[in-house]
Write a protein that holds these residues in place. Sequence first.
Motif, PDB file in Angstrom:
ATOM      1  N   THR A   6       0.920  -1.126   0.008  1.00 44.61           N
ATOM      2  CA  THR A   6       0.102   0.093   0.049  1.00 44.61           C
ATOM      3  C   THR A   6       0.837   1.303   0.028  1.00 44.61           C
ATOM      4  O   THR A   6       0.452   2.210  -0.593  1.00 44.61           O
ATOM      5  N   SER A   7       1.946   1.236   0.962  1.00 45.40           N
ATOM      6  CA  SER A   7       2.719   2.656   0.851  1.00 45.40           C
ATOM      7  C   SER A   7       3.419   2.693  -0.428  1.00 45.40           C
ATOM      8  O   SER A   7       3.735   3.930  -0.841  1.00 45.40           O
ATOM      9  N   ILE A   8       4.034   1.765  -1.351  1.00 39.72           N
ATOM     10  CA  ILE A   8       4.827   1.953  -2.459  1.00 39.72           C
ATOM     11  C   ILE A   8       3.679   2.286  -3.342  1.00 39.72           C
ATOM     12  O   ILE A   8       4.097   3.387  -4.375  1.00 39.72           O
ATOM     13  N   GLY A   9       2.481   1.563  -3.394  1.00 37.15           N
ATOM     14  CA  GLY A   9       1.545   1.952  -4.492  1.00 37.15           C
ATOM     15  C   GLY A   9       0.942   3.346  -4.405  1.00 37.15           C
ATOM     16  O   GLY A   9       0.613   3.940  -5.526  1.00 37.15           O
ATOM     17  N   SER A  10       1.033   3.951  -3.221  1.00 44.51           N
ATOM     18  CA  SER A  10       0.676   5.284  -2.986  1.00 44.51           C
ATOM     19  C   SER A  10       1.682   6.264  -3.326  1.00 44.51           C
ATOM     20  O   SER A  10       1.280   7.628  -3.278  1.00 44.51           O
ATOM     21  N   ALA A  11       2.931   5.916  -3.663  1.00 46.09           N
ATOM     22  CA  ALA A  11       3.728   6.805  -3.865  1.00 46.09           C
ATOM     23  C   ALA A  11       3.749   7.288  -5.425  1.00 46.09           C
ATOM     24  O   ALA A  11       3.239   6.513  -6.171  1.00 46.09           O
ATOM     25  N   SER A  12       3.982   8.582  -5.706  1.00 47.36           N
ATOM     26  CA  SER A  12       3.950   9.303  -7.002  1.00 47.36           C
ATOM     27  C   SER A  12       4.891   8.384  -8.015  1.00 47.36           C
ATOM     28  O   SER A  12       4.579   8.408  -9.090  1.00 47.36           O
ATOM     29  N   ASN A  13       6.042   8.068  -7.545  1.00 52.10           N
ATOM     30  CA  ASN A  13       7.067   7.691  -8.346  1.00 52.10           C
ATOM     31  C   ASN A  13       7.923   6.921  -7.558  1.00 52.10           C
ATOM     32  O   ASN A  13       7.992   6.809  -6.372  1.00 52.10           O
ATOM     33  N   HIS A  14       8.656   5.962  -8.406  1.00 47.57           N
ATOM     34  CA  HIS A  14       9.618   5.016  -7.458  1.00 47.57           C
ATOM     35  C   HIS A  14      10.900   5.532  -6.832  1.00 47.57           C
ATOM     36  O   HIS A  14      11.539   5.190  -5.951  1.00 47.57           O
ATOM     37  N   LYS A  15      11.396   6.872  -7.554  1.00 43.92           N
ATOM     38  CA  LYS A  15      12.348   7.517  -6.996  1.00 43.92           C
ATOM     39  C   LYS A  15      12.298   8.018  -5.452  1.00 43.92           C
ATOM     40  O   LYS A  15      13.167   7.940  -4.777  1.00 43.92           O
ATOM     41  N   SER A  16      10.992   8.640  -5.210  1.00 44.80           N
ATOM     42  CA  SER A  16      10.629   8.968  -3.928  1.00 44.80           C
ATOM     43  C   SER A  16      10.939   8.033  -3.000  1.00 44.80           C
ATOM     44  O   SER A  16      11.298   8.157  -1.799  1.00 44.80           O
ATOM     45  N   VAL A  17      10.548   6.783  -3.279  1.00 47.46           N
ATOM     46  CA  VAL A  17      10.540   5.573  -2.487  1.00 47.46           C
ATOM     47  C   VAL A  17      11.914   5.247  -2.200  1.00 47.46           C
ATOM     48  O   VAL A  17      12.386   4.979  -1.089  1.00 47.46           O
ATOM     49  N   LEU A  18      12.598   5.229  -3.118  1.00 47.21           N
ATOM     50  CA  LEU A  18      14.038   4.980  -2.849  1.00 47.21           C
ATOM     51  C   LEU A  18      14.990   6.223  -2.467  1.00 47.21           C
ATOM     52  O   LEU A  18      15.833   5.771  -1.345  1.00 47.21           O
ATOM     53  N   GLU A  19      14.740   7.125  -2.404  1.00 42.15           N
ATOM     54  CA  GLU A  19      15.008   8.281  -1.542  1.00 42.15           C
ATOM     55  C   GLU A  19      14.914   8.150  -0.025  1.00 42.15           C
ATOM     56  O   GLU A  19      15.748   8.555   0.643  1.00 42.15           O
ATOM     57  N   ASN A  20      13.584   8.004   0.313  1.00 40.65           N
ATOM     58  CA  ASN A  20      13.116   7.892   1.684  1.00 40.65           C
ATOM     59  C   ASN A  20      12.525   6.798   1.853  1.00 40.65           C
ATOM     60  O   ASN A  20      11.125   6.348   2.059  1.00 40.65           O
ATOM     61  N   PRO A  21      13.192   5.520   2.080  1.00 42.72           N
ATOM     62  CA  PRO A  21      12.503   4.328   2.374  1.00 42.72           C
ATOM     63  C   PRO A  21      11.841   4.260   3.765  1.00 42.72           C
ATOM     64  O   PRO A  21      11.059   3.331   4.051  1.00 42.72           O
TER      65      PRO A  21
END
Length: 334
Positions: free
Chosen positions: A183-198
């Motif tokens: 759910t958390s990854i799916g709600s992210a606008s793009n994958h780069k924001s997830v990689l930057e702030n896991p």
Amino acid sequence: MDPSSSMFILIAAVAAIVVLFIFLYFVPVGLWITAIFSNVRVGLLELVGMRFRKVPPGIIVNSLITATKAGLELNTGDLETHYLAGGNVPNVIRALISADKANINLSFKQATAIDLAGRDVFEAVQISVNPKVINTPNVAAVAADGIQLVAKARVTVRANIAQLVGGAGEETILARVGEGIVTSIGSASNHKSVLENPDKISKLVLQRGLDAGTAFEILSIDIADIDVGTNIGAKLQIDQASADLKVAEAKAEERRAMAVALEQEMRARNVEMRAKVVEAEAEVPKALAEAFRSGRLGVMDYYKMENIQSDTSMRESIAKSDESKDSGKGKSDK
């Protein structure tokens, strides 16, 4: 000495030894003496009763001695009842002692209930004192931009003694954590924001209260590893384009088949019309003969009609030859 007398003495000695072993089995005097010197009050007849109730006196007495030395107030009746119910008496005593030393509120009734529920109560007390780390399997999720991310987390949990009976186990914790990560990854606008702030994943998952109704309390969720997977969005677009192409090809094939069928139908109608023309032409000589017989058509009229037809045919042939010459000249000029 008479051989028969010596044989009788031997038999009597063996019988006496057997009787002594049986007596010591049903009347464990040594165990009773050990209990007395350990300040544990256990009657000799009570030990004999345990034998008849098929309860090992050694397990009960040794567990009671251990509990008494640790300052726990228990009695043989409670331990016997738990053993007859199918419980693990020594494990319960170890759990009670560990809980008492760690200042964890655990009663004998709770410990026996947890043990009879099929959980390791001693391990649960240890996890309460020393939290356990659970590694989740690889969890794949897709961000809003269509890029797949594969994450792996470490969940630190502590046993919740009050909910060990009836609470969900580790499998439920792992399933809920995996769902939260997706759910958390799916709600992210793009994958780069997830990689930057896991750490955002950990915070969002912890806020969901995933340990509700479980036998554990989640202390922390740490993202151990996160990798970039395949471009699911592009793959889906390619699959959609391929599907659209197949649909278009199918529709084109359908239109081609309809055109071929229409062409065949028109050819059949052309043949049919030609047949009607031939049939009509076959009626002309009959009509002429009937006209001659009835006097409505004379010989001179017939010759005039033939001349007109010949003249018409000649004009048509001349017109066709002129058209062919003009077309040939146009090609040569080009």
